[in-house]
Design a protein around this motif. Structure first.
Motif, PDB file in Angstrom:
ATOM      1  N   ALA A  89       1.106  -1.014   0.175  1.00 54.87           N
ATOM      2  CA  ALA A  89       0.037  -0.137  -0.073  1.00 54.87           C
ATOM      3  C   ALA A  89       0.693   1.449   0.067  1.00 54.87           C
ATOM      4  O   ALA A  89       0.550   2.056  -0.683  1.00 54.87           O
ATOM      5  N   THR A  90       1.949   1.178   0.856  1.00 56.82           N
ATOM      6  CA  THR A  90       2.739   2.457   0.965  1.00 56.82           C
ATOM      7  C   THR A  90       3.604   2.551  -0.557  1.00 56.82           C
ATOM      8  O   THR A  90       3.595   3.708  -1.028  1.00 56.82           O
ATOM      9  N   ILE A  91       3.959   1.296  -0.920  1.00 58.05           N
ATOM     10  CA  ILE A  91       4.676   1.477  -2.513  1.00 58.05           C
ATOM     11  C   ILE A  91       3.863   2.278  -3.463  1.00 58.05           C
ATOM     12  O   ILE A  91       4.151   3.123  -4.134  1.00 58.05           O
ATOM     13  N   ALA A  92       2.580   1.569  -3.549  1.00 62.35           N
ATOM     14  CA  ALA A  92       1.530   2.107  -4.257  1.00 62.35           C
ATOM     15  C   ALA A  92       1.221   3.491  -4.178  1.00 62.35           C
ATOM     16  O   ALA A  92       0.873   4.393  -5.211  1.00 62.35           O
ATOM     17  N   ALA A  93       1.183   4.095  -2.820  1.00 65.69           N
ATOM     18  CA  ALA A  93       0.548   5.309  -2.506  1.00 65.69           C
ATOM     19  C   ALA A  93       1.691   6.319  -2.968  1.00 65.69           C
ATOM     20  O   ALA A  93       1.544   7.648  -3.275  1.00 65.69           O
ATOM     21  N   THR A  94       3.088   5.937  -2.451  1.00 66.19           N
ATOM     22  CA  THR A  94       4.156   6.870  -2.929  1.00 66.19           C
ATOM     23  C   THR A  94       4.855   6.969  -4.271  1.00 66.19           C
ATOM     24  O   THR A  94       5.567   7.775  -4.688  1.00 66.19           O
ATOM     25  N   GLY A  95       4.762   5.682  -4.831  1.00 64.44           N
ATOM     26  CA  GLY A  95       5.354   5.306  -6.136  1.00 64.44           C
ATOM     27  C   GLY A  95       6.837   5.169  -5.655  1.00 64.44           C
ATOM     28  O   GLY A  95       7.754   5.354  -6.693  1.00 64.44           O
ATOM     29  N   THR A  96       7.359   4.932  -4.638  1.00 68.75           N
ATOM     30  CA  THR A  96       8.724   4.803  -4.315  1.00 68.75           C
ATOM     31  C   THR A  96       9.024   3.371  -3.593  1.00 68.75           C
ATOM     32  O   THR A  96       8.335   3.052  -2.633  1.00 68.75           O
ATOM     33  N   LEU A  97      10.199   2.763  -3.842  1.00 68.53           N
ATOM     34  CA  LEU A  97      10.914   1.526  -3.265  1.00 68.53           C
ATOM     35  C   LEU A  97      11.768   1.933  -2.613  1.00 68.53           C
ATOM     36  O   LEU A  97      12.488   2.579  -3.061  1.00 68.53           O
ATOM     37  N   GLN A  98      11.792   1.267  -1.294  1.00 73.13           N
ATOM     38  CA  GLN A  98      12.848   1.470  -0.521  1.00 73.13           C
ATOM     39  C   GLN A  98      14.052   0.201  -0.806  1.00 73.13           C
ATOM     40  O   GLN A  98      13.988  -0.871  -0.305  1.00 73.13           O
ATOM     41  N   LEU A  99      14.734   0.338  -1.821  1.00 72.28           N
ATOM     42  CA  LEU A  99      15.663  -0.708  -2.158  1.00 72.28           C
ATOM     43  C   LEU A  99      16.630  -1.237  -1.111  1.00 72.28           C
ATOM     44  O   LEU A  99      17.435  -0.296  -0.457  1.00 72.28           O
ATOM     45  N   ALA A 100      16.675  -2.477  -0.671  1.00 70.37           N
ATOM     46  CA  ALA A 100      17.197  -3.063   0.314  1.00 70.37           C
ATOM     47  C   ALA A 100      16.947  -2.414   1.548  1.00 70.37           C
ATOM     48  O   ALA A 100      18.178  -2.500   2.344  1.00 70.37           O
ATOM     49  N   GLY A 101      15.989  -1.834   1.802  1.00 69.21           N
ATOM     50  CA  GLY A 101      15.881  -1.187   3.257  1.00 69.21           C
ATOM     51  C   GLY A 101      14.767  -1.858   4.000  1.00 69.21           C
ATOM     52  O   GLY A 101      14.522  -1.560   5.099  1.00 69.21           O
ATOM     53  N   LEU A 110      13.672   4.626  -4.530  1.00 69.35           N
ATOM     54  CA  LEU A 110      13.867   4.695  -5.868  1.00 69.35           C
ATOM     55  C   LEU A 110      12.373   4.904  -6.395  1.00 69.35           C
ATOM     56  O   LEU A 110      11.418   4.149  -6.145  1.00 69.35           O
ATOM     57  N   PRO A 111      12.038   5.732  -7.455  1.00 71.77           N
ATOM     58  CA  PRO A 111      10.861   5.855  -7.947  1.00 71.77           C
ATOM     59  C   PRO A 111      10.546   4.352  -8.971  1.00 71.77           C
ATOM     60  O   PRO A 111      11.059   4.375 -10.080  1.00 71.77           O
ATOM     61  N   TYR A 112       9.778   3.428  -8.423  1.00 75.46           N
ATOM     62  CA  TYR A 112       9.626   2.124  -9.138  1.00 75.46           C
ATOM     63  C   TYR A 112       8.292   1.403  -8.620  1.00 75.46           C
ATOM     64  O   TYR A 112       8.030   1.620  -7.534  1.00 75.46           O
ATOM     65  N   GLY A 113       7.642   0.762  -9.370  1.00 72.81           N
ATOM     66  CA  GLY A 113       6.509  -0.066  -9.312  1.00 72.81           C
ATOM     67  C   GLY A 113       6.473  -1.192 -10.341  1.00 72.81           C
ATOM     68  O   GLY A 113       7.342  -1.166 -10.950  1.00 72.81           O
ATOM     69  N   VAL A 114       5.218  -1.754 -10.077  1.00 70.17           N
ATOM     70  CA  VAL A 114       4.908  -3.103 -11.139  1.00 70.17           C
ATOM     71  C   VAL A 114       4.895  -2.352 -12.528  1.00 70.17           C
ATOM     72  O   VAL A 114       5.442  -3.268 -13.117  1.00 70.17           O
ATOM     73  N   LYS A 115       4.278  -1.111 -12.813  1.00 66.75           N
ATOM     74  CA  LYS A 115       4.375  -0.904 -14.093  1.00 66.75           C
ATOM     75  C   LYS A 115       5.609  -0.664 -14.765  1.00 66.75           C
ATOM     76  O   LYS A 115       5.823  -0.671 -16.212  1.00 66.75           O
ATOM     77  N   ASP A 116       6.617  -0.558 -14.058  1.00 65.45           N
ATOM     78  CA  ASP A 116       8.206  -0.410 -14.280  1.00 65.45           C
ATOM     79  C   ASP A 116       8.834  -1.550 -14.976  1.00 65.45           C
ATOM     80  O   ASP A 116       9.942  -1.803 -15.761  1.00 65.45           O
ATOM     81  N   MET A 117       8.141  -2.890 -14.663  1.00 65.04           N
ATOM     82  CA  MET A 117       8.523  -3.948 -14.830  1.00 65.04           C
ATOM     83  C   MET A 117       8.722  -4.624 -16.411  1.00 65.04           C
ATOM     84  O   MET A 117       7.519  -4.150 -16.835  1.00 65.04           O
TER      85      MET A 117
END
Length: 475
Positions: A89-101, A110-117
């Motif tokens: 839910a947080t990733i979807a709302a912010t559009g941001t992935l916490q890489l290795a966090g 990083l600005p990353y989500g499902v649509k970027d794969m």
């Protein structure tokens, strides 16, 4: 050591071991490498490429969201369902992935989500149809780190370029086992020479890595998660997620069963309703799996309900269990799971438990075979009868296709687990009424399953290109 009981029975989240658990595990490994290699702080770009079956059915199997969680550092055996929902839910709302966090804000945002794969459903990498590549780049656009993994079934992953090394390591570790085996013939030979049951052979090998107390405690914990999965599922009502509008049946079925047995001892299970109880357990587990809940891969998520259902039968309907103590019941759980795992080793060694590789015969068929063996052993079967039970169950699952509607692990997967559980019970009973001699060996059936999988059209192997997946109109 070689494939062990805790490899075949591991805790994860639904709906798929090969399309959810494996990709999450691979992504988590990649994320950890970024931290240990020292390149994490310099990462400014991320690319994820999914190939073959992962790309074709990934949306329905939760592959993309599982990878996002793995890239944040979460592992399938540790993350809880509520954490899954919160982080996604947080990733979807912010559009941001916490890489290795690990979702705690310590990673690289990083600005990353499902649509970027990047999805490549028609590109099949040489090693396996479930391929995925992770690549990170720096500010200058140069590649900092890249790795390709394959999810080969049951949550197992293999890294590209390490296949030979992995096989060598497996062979060397197998030599260190007290009683190594690769085929059913070798397993039966060990039983005969040592005077041990199939479950006891597996136990001796497990002792190479763990103490007796650790093995017992671990297996009882595995079963407690199976029980917890059922309990949670029976409290959920409504429709399963995904858009097929499949109604949960387990809660209603449980209520009806309780009414049918009203006034009886709550710990008593009327033998007249054994199949209804078995069906209920299988449905409950797989409805929870379809919901993305916490399940035990046994040996896969798509087949997760079979072994719990048959083990439930062993604990409640096998002769003498009405007088069993808690210690007796725990002994049954341990013996059942060890025996089932020994048969699972044979499928991993000689064939596959990946639906994308050999069809559903590798998932539901293997689980049914493992469950039949476990039941036959706890009901007093000889090693030959146990092997026969496993053979019967797989023989009548040969050719089973993997063609879930909408790529969701719902239709026909949920009902298929209940049907396969009943097959396993029948196979065990048939074997126990014989003397263990039979015309077709388990090894021959396993090889036949493998060859059938090779010959099976790719559209029937988890690609959403054939069978029910295309012949049934989605609602």
């Amino acid at each position: 050591m070689a494939v062990g009981v805790f490899d075949l029975f591991s805790i994860g989240i639904g709906p798929s071991s090969s399309h959810t658990v494996g990709p999450m595990r691979a992504a988590a490994v990649f994320a950890e490498e970024l931290k240990t290699s020292g390149v994490l702080d310099g990462v400014t770009g991320l690319r994820v490429d999914l190939y073959g079956s992962l790309a074709a059915t990934g949306h329905g199997h939760g592959t993309m969201t599982a990878i996002l969680l793995g890239l944040e550092g979460f592992h399938p055996e540790l993350i809880l369902p509520e954490e899954v929902e919160e982080r996604l839910a947080t990733i979807a709302a912010t559009g941001t992935l916490q890489l290795a966090g690990a979702g705690d804000g310590t990673g690289v945002p990083l600005p990353y989500g499902v649509k970027d794969m990047v999805l490549r459903p028609l590109t099949i990498l040489p090693r396996h149809t479930n391929g995925m590549t992770f690549t990170v780049s720096g500010a200058d656009g140069g590649v900092l780190h890249s790795a390709t993994f394959f999810s080969v079934g049951g949550g197992f992953i293999v890294r590209e370029g390490e296949e030979d090394a992995a096989l060598k390591e497996l062979d060397e570790s197998k030599k260190e086992l007290p009683l190594p085996f690769r085929t059913a013939a070798e397993l039966l030979g060990r039983c005969q020479s040592k005077g041990l049951s199939i479950g006891e052979i597996m136990f001796v090998n497990e002792r190479a890595a763990r103490t007796e107390a650790e093995i017992r405690e671990g297996l009882l914990h595995i079963y407690s998660v199976m029980e917890g999965c059922v309990e949670v599922s029976l409290k959920r009502e409504g429709l399963l997620p995904g858009g097929l509008k499949v109604r949960r049946r387990a809660p209603d079925w449980h209520e009806r069963l309780m009414k049918e047995t009203q006034g009886q001892d709550p710990d008593y299970r009327d033998p007249k309703y054994w199949q209804e109880w078995v069906n209920l357990i299988a449905l409950a587990v797989n409805e929870e799996n379809a919901s993305g809940g916490r399940v035990v891969t046994a040996p896969t998520n798509g087949a997760a309900g079979i072994i719990p259902a048959v083990l439930y039968y062993a604990l409640h309907f096998a002769p003498g269990m009405d007088k069993a103590t808690q210690t007796d019941r725990d002994d049954v759980v341990v013996k059942f799971l060890l025996t089932a795992a020994a048969i699972g080793v044979l499928y991993k060694e000689q064939a596959s438990i990946s639906g994308a590789e050999v069809g559903c015969q590798g998932e539901v068929g293997s689980a049914s075979s493992m469950a039949a063996a476990g039941l036959a052993e706890v009901m007093g079967g000889t090693p030959q009868q146990v092997e026969n039970a496993a053979e019967i169950a797989m023989e009548h699952n040969l050719g089973l296709t993997c063609d879930p509607i909408g790529g969701l692990v719902q239709i026909p997967c949920i009902e298929r687990n209940a049907i396969a559980a009943a097959k396993a019970i029948n196979a065990a009973k048939m074997a126990l009424w014989g003397d263990g001699t039979h015309r077709v060996s388990l090894d021959e059936v396993i090889v036949t399953m493998r060859e059938t999988g090779k010959d099976m059209s790719s559209k029937y192997k988890e690609t959403a290109m054939g069978g029910l997946a295309v012949n049934v109109v989605e609602c």
